[in-house]
Design a protein around this motif. Structure first.
Motif, PDB file in Angstrom:
ATOM      1  N   ALA A 196      15.537   9.732   0.569  1.00  0.00           N
ATOM      2  CA  ALA A 196      14.214   9.777   0.335  1.00  0.00           C
ATOM      3  C   ALA A 196      13.959   8.323  -0.715  1.00  0.00           C
ATOM      4  O   ALA A 196      12.896   8.292  -1.426  1.00  0.00           O
ATOM      5  CB  ALA A 196      13.681  10.846  -0.482  1.00  0.00           C
ATOM      6  N   GLY A 197      15.036   7.312  -0.534  1.00  0.00           N
ATOM      7  CA  GLY A 197      14.692   6.194  -1.442  1.00  0.00           C
ATOM      8  C   GLY A 197      14.793   6.545  -2.748  1.00  0.00           C
ATOM      9  O   GLY A 197      14.459   5.941  -3.784  1.00  0.00           O
ATOM     10  N   PHE A 198      15.592   7.745  -3.001  1.00  0.00           N
ATOM     11  CA  PHE A 198      15.859   8.205  -4.488  1.00  0.00           C
ATOM     12  C   PHE A 198      14.429   9.000  -4.959  1.00  0.00           C
ATOM     13  O   PHE A 198      14.220   9.275  -6.089  1.00  0.00           O
ATOM     14  CB  PHE A 198      16.404   7.516  -5.641  1.00  0.00           C
ATOM     15  N   GLY A 199      13.444   9.164  -4.003  1.00  0.00           N
ATOM     16  CA  GLY A 199      11.867   9.751  -4.432  1.00  0.00           C
ATOM     17  C   GLY A 199      11.003   8.944  -3.787  1.00  0.00           C
ATOM     18  O   GLY A 199      10.807   7.616  -4.231  1.00  0.00           O
ATOM     19  N   GLY A 200      10.145   9.541  -3.303  1.00  0.00           N
ATOM     20  CA  GLY A 200       8.716   8.852  -2.696  1.00  0.00           C
ATOM     21  C   GLY A 200       8.984   7.954  -1.754  1.00  0.00           C
ATOM     22  O   GLY A 200       8.078   7.128  -1.091  1.00  0.00           O
ATOM     23  N   GLY A 201      10.161   7.598  -1.282  1.00  0.00           N
ATOM     24  CA  GLY A 201      10.350   6.629  -0.060  1.00  0.00           C
ATOM     25  C   GLY A 201      10.789   5.188  -0.939  1.00  0.00           C
ATOM     26  O   GLY A 201      10.752   4.365  -0.048  1.00  0.00           O
ATOM     27  N   GLY A 202      11.038   5.262  -2.122  1.00  0.00           N
ATOM     28  CA  GLY A 202      11.497   3.875  -2.594  1.00  0.00           C
ATOM     29  C   GLY A 202      11.057   3.657  -4.134  1.00  0.00           C
ATOM     30  O   GLY A 202      10.195   2.744  -4.530  1.00  0.00           O
ATOM     31  N   MET A 203      11.472   4.691  -4.910  1.00  0.00           N
ATOM     32  CA  MET A 203      10.721   4.528  -6.301  1.00  0.00           C
ATOM     33  C   MET A 203      11.518   3.495  -7.090  1.00  0.00           C
ATOM     34  O   MET A 203      11.003   3.011  -8.162  1.00  0.00           O
ATOM     35  CB  MET A 203      11.314   5.967  -7.036  1.00  0.00           C
ATOM     36  N   HIS A 204      12.549   2.589  -6.531  1.00  0.00           N
ATOM     37  CA  HIS A 204      13.128   1.424  -7.338  1.00  0.00           C
ATOM     38  C   HIS A 204      12.329   0.158  -6.836  1.00  0.00           C
ATOM     39  O   HIS A 204      12.552  -0.838  -7.607  1.00  0.00           O
ATOM     40  CB  HIS A 204      14.583   1.332  -6.855  1.00  0.00           C
ATOM     41  N   PRO A 232       0.847  -1.126   0.069  1.00  0.00           N
ATOM     42  CA  PRO A 232      -0.057   0.059   0.036  1.00  0.00           C
ATOM     43  C   PRO A 232       0.950   1.388  -0.082  1.00  0.00           C
ATOM     44  O   PRO A 232       0.359   2.260  -0.492  1.00  0.00           O
ATOM     45  CB  PRO A 232      -0.852  -0.213   1.243  1.00  0.00           C
ATOM     46  N   GLU A 233       1.985   1.296   0.741  1.00  0.00           N
ATOM     47  CA  GLU A 233       2.895   2.527   0.883  1.00  0.00           C
ATOM     48  C   GLU A 233       3.634   2.753  -0.550  1.00  0.00           C
ATOM     49  O   GLU A 233       4.428   3.684  -0.822  1.00  0.00           O
ATOM     50  CB  GLU A 233       3.941   2.239   2.043  1.00  0.00           C
ATOM     51  N   ASP A 234       3.542   1.936  -1.407  1.00  0.00           N
ATOM     52  CA  ASP A 234       3.998   2.024  -2.647  1.00  0.00           C
ATOM     53  C   ASP A 234       3.570   2.946  -3.712  1.00  0.00           C
ATOM     54  O   ASP A 234       3.773   3.370  -5.104  1.00  0.00           O
ATOM     55  CB  ASP A 234       4.159   0.655  -3.455  1.00  0.00           C
ATOM     56  N   SER A 235       2.392   3.589  -3.232  1.00  0.00           N
ATOM     57  CA  SER A 235       1.808   4.498  -4.028  1.00  0.00           C
ATOM     58  C   SER A 235       2.435   5.698  -4.457  1.00  0.00           C
ATOM     59  O   SER A 235       2.524   5.938  -5.731  1.00  0.00           O
ATOM     60  CB  SER A 235       0.474   5.029  -3.349  1.00  0.00           C
ATOM     61  N   TRP A 236       3.202   6.367  -3.857  1.00  0.00           N
ATOM     62  CA  TRP A 236       3.898   7.323  -4.011  1.00  0.00           C
ATOM     63  C   TRP A 236       5.284   7.045  -4.727  1.00  0.00           C
ATOM     64  O   TRP A 236       5.745   7.551  -5.909  1.00  0.00           O
ATOM     65  CB  TRP A 236       4.522   8.518  -3.047  1.00  0.00           C
ATOM     66  N   PRO A 237       5.949   6.018  -4.430  1.00  0.00           N
ATOM     67  CA  PRO A 237       6.910   5.378  -5.081  1.00  0.00           C
ATOM     68  C   PRO A 237       6.557   4.868  -6.698  1.00  0.00           C
ATOM     69  O   PRO A 237       7.465   5.318  -7.558  1.00  0.00           O
ATOM     70  CB  PRO A 237       7.546   4.004  -4.407  1.00  0.00           C
ATOM     71  N   ARG A 238       5.524   4.458  -6.808  1.00  0.00           N
ATOM     72  CA  ARG A 238       5.047   4.082  -8.187  1.00  0.00           C
ATOM     73  C   ARG A 238       5.034   5.371  -8.891  1.00  0.00           C
ATOM     74  O   ARG A 238       5.573   5.456 -10.002  1.00  0.00           O
ATOM     75  CB  ARG A 238       3.797   3.440  -8.211  1.00  0.00           C
ATOM     76  N   ARG A 239       4.318   6.368  -8.271  1.00  0.00           N
ATOM     77  CA  ARG A 239       4.385   7.699  -9.055  1.00  0.00           C
ATOM     78  C   ARG A 239       5.662   8.281  -9.327  1.00  0.00           C
ATOM     79  O   ARG A 239       5.802   8.743 -10.455  1.00  0.00           O
ATOM     80  CB  ARG A 239       3.267   8.721  -8.359  1.00  0.00           C
ATOM     81  N   TRP A 240       6.652   8.205  -8.420  1.00  0.00           N
ATOM     82  CA  TRP A 240       7.728   8.706  -8.655  1.00  0.00           C
ATOM     83  C   TRP A 240       8.671   8.112  -9.568  1.00  0.00           C
ATOM     84  O   TRP A 240       9.274   8.247 -10.692  1.00  0.00           O
ATOM     85  CB  TRP A 240       8.816   8.589  -7.318  1.00  0.00           C
ATOM     86  N   ALA A 241       8.346   6.596  -9.782  1.00  0.00           N
ATOM     87  CA  ALA A 241       9.011   5.567 -11.109  1.00  0.00           C
ATOM     88  C   ALA A 241       8.572   6.049 -12.119  1.00  0.00           C
ATOM     89  O   ALA A 241       9.299   6.458 -13.365  1.00  0.00           O
ATOM     90  CB  ALA A 241       8.785   4.415 -10.367  1.00  0.00           C
ATOM     91  N   GLU A 242       7.257   6.608 -12.294  1.00  0.00           N
ATOM     92  CA  GLU A 242       6.620   6.772 -13.418  1.00  0.00           C
ATOM     93  C   GLU A 242       7.037   8.176 -13.973  1.00  0.00           C
ATOM     94  O   GLU A 242       7.478   8.613 -15.090  1.00  0.00           O
ATOM     95  CB  GLU A 242       5.156   6.905 -13.386  1.00  0.00           C
ATOM     96  N   ALA A 243       7.248   9.185 -12.904  1.00  0.00           N
ATOM     97  CA  ALA A 243       7.901  10.560 -13.261  1.00  0.00           C
ATOM     98  C   ALA A 243       9.091  10.386 -13.564  1.00  0.00           C
ATOM     99  O   ALA A 243       9.973  11.081 -14.587  1.00  0.00           O
ATOM    100  CB  ALA A 243       7.729  11.514 -12.052  1.00  0.00           C
TER     101      ALA A 243
END
Length: 549
Positions: free
Chosen positions: A515-523, A85-96
């Motif tokens: 920041a996990g390179f963005g979002g708390g874990g964009m990888h 569930p907490e991957d919501s922002w990381p997923r958006r960071w990955a796309e960005a």
């Protein structure tokens, strides 16, 4: 309240420099704090190989590589494996970030003078299905000048802002707390450390000679991860990767200690995905160490035979350069902390590179003449130095002598049965002699050589390991090498730190590895390589621009 600056940046690595220069270029007054002396300005990026993930670049097209944003995003998502569930922002960071890598990233860097080595590397090849982990095409773009070349434009911009009075560096300032007023972060406090003349990367004194407190309406945490603190690495080690090694090497200096993560959490920041981490399995003891347990990673081509500590060949597709964390998880089931490459002189000359700016003086020094020597016979000088002086190399003319040397190097009761190792080597060599062979690694080698870049400088012409003309035989003991945290402070797409309930914390931002390179874990769980420096660039830019506005 009187402010000392418009923004405070905690950490003078790449992400911090990018954020600080974006702020200063917009007329904001910035203070950059770091616990290390000025000699270490630029942080871990200085030591890096300078690889950047780019999509559909001119360099790719010139090498005959067809890439697209859609293919890159498919690879990223298949590699990341977002499932929480907490991957919501990381997923958006990955796309960005993929949009950035396929869009303005190269042009933005190019306008600042960054240039690229023309041959694009192929890291993390995967070897699974189309939707699985790995890069479908080569995307690893090495900056001309390696890590220092990536840092150069931001150091230049920072010094220009410093001369203009918009940016101030305060080295030997260790942040111990973030101050808050009515729920908003509005400053930092901590200890002034004794002056130090420690060279770049060398451990510096932690003697306290004073204290400080600074106020600003925005604080950006860019302090890095936990790779230099093995206690934190072991505490966060996930069960899916087995048990942590009793002995690990450090791919980062000791000051990469993770302190600011807990400090940010005490100020309300939500830390997520701490169990996601990135460690290499091809670490060498550095024969000329700079920091404690200093390890260097081999950047291998695909041809070395990979055996575990007991001489068993690793299963497909766990070949050199294919799946870092898959290989790590497998090796942690063996009960031993090391593994082996077996190769030939012909392979080491063509395929071995060592990660890091100091291990690639030709690229770091931007010497065209020295770079051209890579296509000549002989291993690169840094590789040859490790072969001659490193503690992890065994060189012999015959396989029995090689295995004897491998057992002697490890010490204690022999772990390697010469007959077992011989069976693995002979089985592999028989497949080479068979044009209809089923060996997946040999198929991968042939496939790699259809790419012009691999054929030129990264993949040796297939041959039998026991071919005396390709010798001598070489064995390399490999250790686990700590490197990156893939989780960290949760942030939104503006780099604002989020609380546990998902709300932005006024005044607090985070970027880079913190920041996990963005979002708390964009990888997600795994990375595609070339994405760590790029994550610092992108998240630092985002946070700096957001804080400036």
């Amino acid at each position: 309240m009187t402010h000392d600056a418009d923004a405070i940046v905690v950490g003078a690595g790449l992400a911090g420099l990018v954020a600080a220069t974006e702020l200063a270029d917009r007329g904001r007054r910035v203070i950059v704090l770091d616990q290390e002396p000025e000699a270490s300005l630029g942080g871990q990026a200085f030591w890096s190989f300078g690889g950047l993930f780019l999509v559909d670049s001119p360099e790719q097209r010139r090498m005959g590589v067809r890439d697209s944003r859609e293919l890159a995003l498919q690879d990223w998502m298949g590699t990341a494996g977002f499932d929480r569930p907490e991957d919501s922002w990381p997923r958006r960071w990955a796309e960005a970030y993929v949009d950035f890598a396929a869009g303005e990233k190269r042009a933005w860097l190019h306008t600042m003078g960054v240039r690229f080595f023309p041959i694009v590397g192929w890291a993390e090849r995967g070897g699974y299905l189309a939707t699985g982990p790995g890069n479908s095409v080569p995307r690893f773009h090495v900056v001309w000048g390696t890590g220092p070349g990536v840092l150069e434009p931001f150091l230049r911009r920072a010094r220009e802002a410093e001369r203009a009075g918009r940016l101030t560096f305060r080295f030997r300032h260790r942040v111990d707390a973030l101050s808050t007023t009515n729920g908003a972060v509005d400053g930092v406090s901590g200890a002034v450390l004794a002056p130090s003349d420690a060279a770049r990367g060398v451990s510096s004194s932690r003697e306290v000679v004073g204290d400080f407190a600074l106020r600003a309406p925005a604080v950006i945490v860019t302090s890095g991860g936990i790779g230099g603190n093995h206690d934190l690495v072991r505490a966060a080690w996930p069960s899916r990767l087995g048990t942590p090694p009793a002995r690990m090497l450090s791919g980062v200096p000791a000051h990469v200690d993770g302190r600011m993560l807990a400090i940010s959490e005490r100020a309300g920041a939500h830390l997520i995905n701490g169990d996601r981490m990135w460690h290499y399995t091809e670490g060498l003891d550095n024969w000329a160490p700079i920091w404690p347990l200093h390890g260097i990673r081999i950047l291998p081509g695909p041809s070395s035979l990979w055996l575990d500590a007991l001489g068993r060949r690793l299963p497909a597709p766990l070949f050199p350069g294919f799946d870092t964390l898959g290989t790590l998880a497998h090796l942690r089931t063996t009960g031993h902390d090391h593994s082996w490459f077996i190769l030939t002189q012909r392979i080491i000359e063509k395929e071995f590179a060592l990660s890091g700016s100091e291990q690639n003086p030709d690229l770091t020094g931007r010497s065209v003449r020295k770079v051209l020597q890579r296509v000549l016979p002989g291993a690169p000088p840094p590789v040859e130095a490790f072969k001659q002086r490193g503690a992890d190399f065994v060189v012999e003319r015959t396989l029995p002598d090689l295995v004897r040397g491998m057992n002697a190097l490890v010490g204690g009761p022999p772990l390697l049965d010469p007959a077992r190792v011989e069976r693995e080597v002979l089985a592999r060599d028989r497949e080479y002699d068979n044009p209809f062979g089923k060996d997946a690694q040999l198929h991968a080698i042939h496939r790699a050589r259809t790419y012009r870049g691999d054929r030129l400088i990264r993949t040796a012409k297939p041959h039998r390991l026991l071919d005396p003309k390709a010798g001598p035989l070489i064995a390399v003991r490999l250790s686990i090498l700590t490197r990156k945290s893939l989780g960290g402070i949760a942030t939104d797409l503006s780099g604002r730190a989020l609380s546990a309930d998902g709300q932005p914390i006024p005044g607090l931002y985070a970027a880079g590895e913190a920041a996990g390179f963005g979002g708390g874990g964009m990888h997600g769980y795994r990375a595609l390589e070339g994405t760590f420096l790029g994550g610092c660039l992108y998240s630092g830019r985002v946070a700096g621009r957001a804080a400036a506005s």
